[in-house]
Design an enzyme around this catalytic site. Structure first.
Site, PDB file in Angstrom:
ATOM      1  N   ASN A  84     -45.717   9.064  -3.740  1.00 55.71           N
ATOM      2  CA  ASN A  84     -45.476   9.878  -2.837  1.00 55.71           C
ATOM      3  C   ASN A  84     -44.560  11.030  -3.267  1.00 55.71           C
ATOM      4  O   ASN A  84     -43.336  10.440  -3.182  1.00 55.71           O
ATOM      5  CB  ASN A  84     -45.137   8.902  -1.853  1.00 55.71           C
ATOM      6  CG  ASN A  84     -45.203   9.665  -0.596  1.00 55.71           C
ATOM      7  OD1 ASN A  84     -44.664  11.224  -0.966  1.00 55.71           O
ATOM      8  ND2 ASN A  84     -45.802   9.389   0.495  1.00 55.71           N
ATOM      9  N   LYS A  91     -41.756  11.255  -1.016  1.00 54.21           N
ATOM     10  CA  LYS A  91     -40.028  10.143  -0.799  1.00 54.21           C
ATOM     11  C   LYS A  91     -39.267  10.243  -1.929  1.00 54.21           C
ATOM     12  O   LYS A  91     -37.889   9.257  -2.025  1.00 54.21           O
ATOM     13  CB  LYS A  91     -40.924   8.558  -1.050  1.00 54.21           C
ATOM     14  CG  LYS A  91     -42.152   8.490   0.615  1.00 54.21           C
ATOM     15  CD  LYS A  91     -42.937   6.913   0.332  1.00 54.21           C
ATOM     16  CE  LYS A  91     -42.142   5.989  -0.247  1.00 54.21           C
ATOM     17  NZ  LYS A  91     -42.793   4.833  -0.377  1.00 54.21           N
ATOM     18  N   ASP A 126     -41.081   0.382  -0.209  1.00 49.83           N
ATOM     19  CA  ASP A 126     -42.478  -0.144   0.981  1.00 49.83           C
ATOM     20  C   ASP A 126     -41.480   0.082   1.866  1.00 49.83           C
ATOM     21  O   ASP A 126     -40.936  -0.015   2.283  1.00 49.83           O
ATOM     22  CB  ASP A 126     -42.011  -1.650   0.281  1.00 49.83           C
ATOM     23  CG  ASP A 126     -43.957  -1.853   1.290  1.00 49.83           C
ATOM     24  OD1 ASP A 126     -45.178  -0.853   1.013  1.00 49.83           O
ATOM     25  OD2 ASP A 126     -44.338  -1.935   1.613  1.00 49.83           O
ATOM     26  N   PHE A 176     -43.894  14.054   6.308  1.00 48.14           N
ATOM     27  CA  PHE A 176     -45.695  12.940   5.640  1.00 48.14           C
ATOM     28  C   PHE A 176     -45.830  12.163   7.221  1.00 48.14           C
ATOM     29  O   PHE A 176     -45.103  11.346   7.344  1.00 48.14           O
ATOM     30  CB  PHE A 176     -45.563  12.770   4.010  1.00 48.14           C
ATOM     31  CG  PHE A 176     -44.313  11.783   3.964  1.00 48.14           C
ATOM     32  CD1 PHE A 176     -43.401  12.197   3.856  1.00 48.14           C
ATOM     33  CD2 PHE A 176     -44.859  10.389   3.781  1.00 48.14           C
ATOM     34  CE1 PHE A 176     -42.094  10.583   3.702  1.00 48.14           C
ATOM     35  CE2 PHE A 176     -43.954   9.587   3.639  1.00 48.14           C
ATOM     36  CZ  PHE A 176     -42.748   9.604   2.898  1.00 48.14           C
ATOM     37  N   GLY A 177     -46.777  11.418   6.323  1.00 52.25           N
ATOM     38  CA  GLY A 177     -47.112  10.678   7.222  1.00 52.25           C
ATOM     39  C   GLY A 177     -47.381  10.071   8.331  1.00 52.25           C
ATOM     40  O   GLY A 177     -47.703  11.206   8.674  1.00 52.25           O
ATOM     41  N   LYS A 209     -34.464  14.181   9.800  1.00 51.16           N
ATOM     42  CA  LYS A 209     -34.812  13.237   9.062  1.00 51.16           C
ATOM     43  C   LYS A 209     -34.197  12.950   8.204  1.00 51.16           C
ATOM     44  O   LYS A 209     -33.739  11.805   7.937  1.00 51.16           O
ATOM     45  CB  LYS A 209     -36.390  13.283   8.767  1.00 51.16           C
ATOM     46  CG  LYS A 209     -37.067  12.536   7.996  1.00 51.16           C
ATOM     47  CD  LYS A 209     -38.055  12.486   7.633  1.00 51.16           C
ATOM     48  CE  LYS A 209     -39.058  11.529   6.986  1.00 51.16           C
ATOM     49  NZ  LYS A 209     -39.853  11.523   5.749  1.00 51.16           N
ATOM     50  N   HIS A 237     -34.632   5.885   8.204  1.00 54.34           N
ATOM     51  CA  HIS A 237     -34.863   5.130   7.456  1.00 54.34           C
ATOM     52  C   HIS A 237     -34.598   4.717   5.749  1.00 54.34           C
ATOM     53  O   HIS A 237     -33.598   4.264   5.552  1.00 54.34           O
ATOM     54  CB  HIS A 237     -36.091   4.156   7.978  1.00 54.34           C
ATOM     55  CG  HIS A 237     -37.481   5.390   7.226  1.00 54.34           C
ATOM     56  ND1 HIS A 237     -37.261   6.391   7.657  1.00 54.34           N
ATOM     57  CD2 HIS A 237     -38.092   4.830   7.174  1.00 54.34           C
ATOM     58  CE1 HIS A 237     -38.283   7.022   7.838  1.00 54.34           C
ATOM     59  NE2 HIS A 237     -39.671   6.124   6.919  1.00 54.34           N
TER      60      HIS A 237
HETATM   61  P1  ITT Z   1     -46.593   4.238  -2.999  1.00 52.79           P
HETATM   62  O1  ITT Z   1     -46.028   4.672  -3.870  1.00 52.79           O
HETATM   63  O2  ITT Z   1     -44.324   4.715  -2.951  1.00 52.79           O
HETATM   64  O3  ITT Z   1     -45.992   3.720  -2.647  1.00 52.79           O
HETATM   65  P2  ITT Z   1     -47.293   5.142   0.281  1.00 52.79           P
HETATM   66  O4  ITT Z   1     -46.683   7.007   0.570  1.00 52.79           O
HETATM   67  O5  ITT Z   1     -47.796   4.161  -0.741  1.00 52.79           O
HETATM   68  O6  ITT Z   1     -45.817   5.238  -1.386  1.00 52.79           O
HETATM   69  P3  ITT Z   1     -45.873   2.809   1.209  1.00 52.79           P
HETATM   70  O7  ITT Z   1     -46.935   2.171   0.986  1.00 52.79           O
HETATM   71  O8  ITT Z   1     -44.038   2.899   1.486  1.00 52.79           O
HETATM   72  O9  ITT Z   1     -45.759   4.876   0.580  1.00 52.79           O
HETATM   73  O10 ITT Z   1     -45.570   3.822   3.231  1.00 52.79           O
HETATM   74  C1  ITT Z   1     -46.728   2.726   3.807  1.00 52.79           C
HETATM   75  C2  ITT Z   1     -47.314   4.319   5.075  1.00 52.79           C
HETATM   76  O11 ITT Z   1     -46.125   4.903   5.610  1.00 52.79           O
HETATM   77  C3  ITT Z   1     -48.064   5.601   4.008  1.00 52.79           C
HETATM   78  O12 ITT Z   1     -49.293   5.995   4.190  1.00 52.79           O
HETATM   79  C4  ITT Z   1     -47.468   6.723   4.213  1.00 52.79           C
HETATM   80  O13 ITT Z   1     -47.138   8.141   4.405  1.00 52.79           O
HETATM   81  C5  ITT Z   1     -45.866   6.273   5.664  1.00 52.79           C
HETATM   82  N1  ITT Z   1     -44.612   6.334   5.176  1.00 52.79           N
HETATM   83  C6  ITT Z   1     -43.753   6.204   4.446  1.00 52.79           C
HETATM   84  N2  ITT Z   1     -42.482   7.005   3.987  1.00 52.79           N
HETATM   85  C7  ITT Z   1     -42.591   7.478   5.493  1.00 52.79           C
HETATM   86  C8  ITT Z   1     -42.036   8.326   6.726  1.00 52.79           C
HETATM   87  O14 ITT Z   1     -40.891   8.950   5.741  1.00 52.79           O
HETATM   88  N3  ITT Z   1     -41.966   9.330   7.599  1.00 52.79           N
HETATM   89  C9  ITT Z   1     -43.294   8.791   7.584  1.00 52.79           C
HETATM   90  N4  ITT Z   1     -43.840   8.164   7.263  1.00 52.79           N
HETATM   91  C10 ITT Z   1     -43.771   7.383   6.318  1.00 52.79           C
END
Ligand code: ITT
Length: 186
Positions: A11, A14, A67, A142-143, A164, A169
């Site tokens: 990602n 991140k 994670d 994102f996310g 943010k 976090h």
């Molecule tokens: P990795 O390759 O690092 O695992 P990932 O996008 O799968 O990347 P995570 O498993 O840590 O990352 O994230 C779990 C979910 O939470 C995923 O759908 C992310 O989009 C969301 N997420 C993680 N960090 C976030 C943030 O800062 N703000 C909003 N959503 C977030």
């Protein structure tokens, strides 16, 4: 002296957020490189377990994995460790649907960073409390950013990236990581 650490994540958001937070907390003393690689995310009961398992799988001398998850109070902490799967399947809209009519909107975003330096493994946890918006708002991030409003604020993370960057976090976990890495260089 500076330490170079490889952040293993698929990602890019991140990576960018963490690199900026580390730069702010440690200046040039820590250099973060991005290794774009996916690894197995085990189904486990906590973000810490997922991170520890990932650290067993990835190779390298100075590596970092993260994670993260969204924990919604009215859903007893769901999606939590299932955040990635839930986002891929029902997305933020799905969370909004589950909370339709719910007055308790409290939620928490959590980041667990896992560092392996040689043989040494360390975890750093960062959390931000907040609430789930009533609709998706904002284009940044994102996310779950379009539905997450940090405590004491009115904007979602997707509306206010500067917010943010200041109190997420990930920022909080990064500060702990920076403190540790700086302590090694003293
Ligand atoms: P990795 O390759 O690092 O695992 P990932 O996008 O799968 O990347 P995570 O498993 O840590 O990352 O994230 C779990 C979910 O939470 C995923 O759908 C992310 O989009 C969301 N997420 C993680 N960090 C976030 C943030 O800062 N703000 C909003 N959503 C977030």
């Amino acid at each position: 002296m500076s330490i170079e650490v490889e952040f293993i994540t698929g990602n890019e958001h991140k990576f960018r957020e963490l690199a900026a937070a580390l730069k702010e907390a440690a200046g040039d003393a820590v250099r973060l490189r991005w290794r774009r690689q996916r690894y197995t995310e085990v189904q486990a009961g906590s973000l810490e377990e997922v991170v520890l398992h990932a650290l067993e799988e990835v190779e390298g001398e100075a590596v970092l994995v993260e994670d993260a998850g969204l924990f919604v109070s009215a859903l007893n902490g769901f999606p939590g460790v299932y955040s990635a799967y839930v986002h891929e399947t029902i997305g933020s809209e799905g969370i909004l649907r589950m909370l339709r009519g719910e007055r308790d909107r409290r939620a928490c975003m959590v980041s667990v960073l896992g560092l392996r330096l040689g043989e040494e493994v360390r975890l750093f946890r960062g959390e931000v409390q907040g609430r789930i918006a009533h609709r998706m708002r904002g284009e940044h991030g994102f996310g779950y950013d379009p539905v997450f409003i940090p405590a004491g604020c009115d904007a979602t993370f997707a509306e206010a990236p500067e917010l943010k960057a200041k109190l997420s976090h990930r920022k909080r976990a990064a500060e702990k990581l920076a403190e540790y890495l700086l302590s090694l260089q003293r």
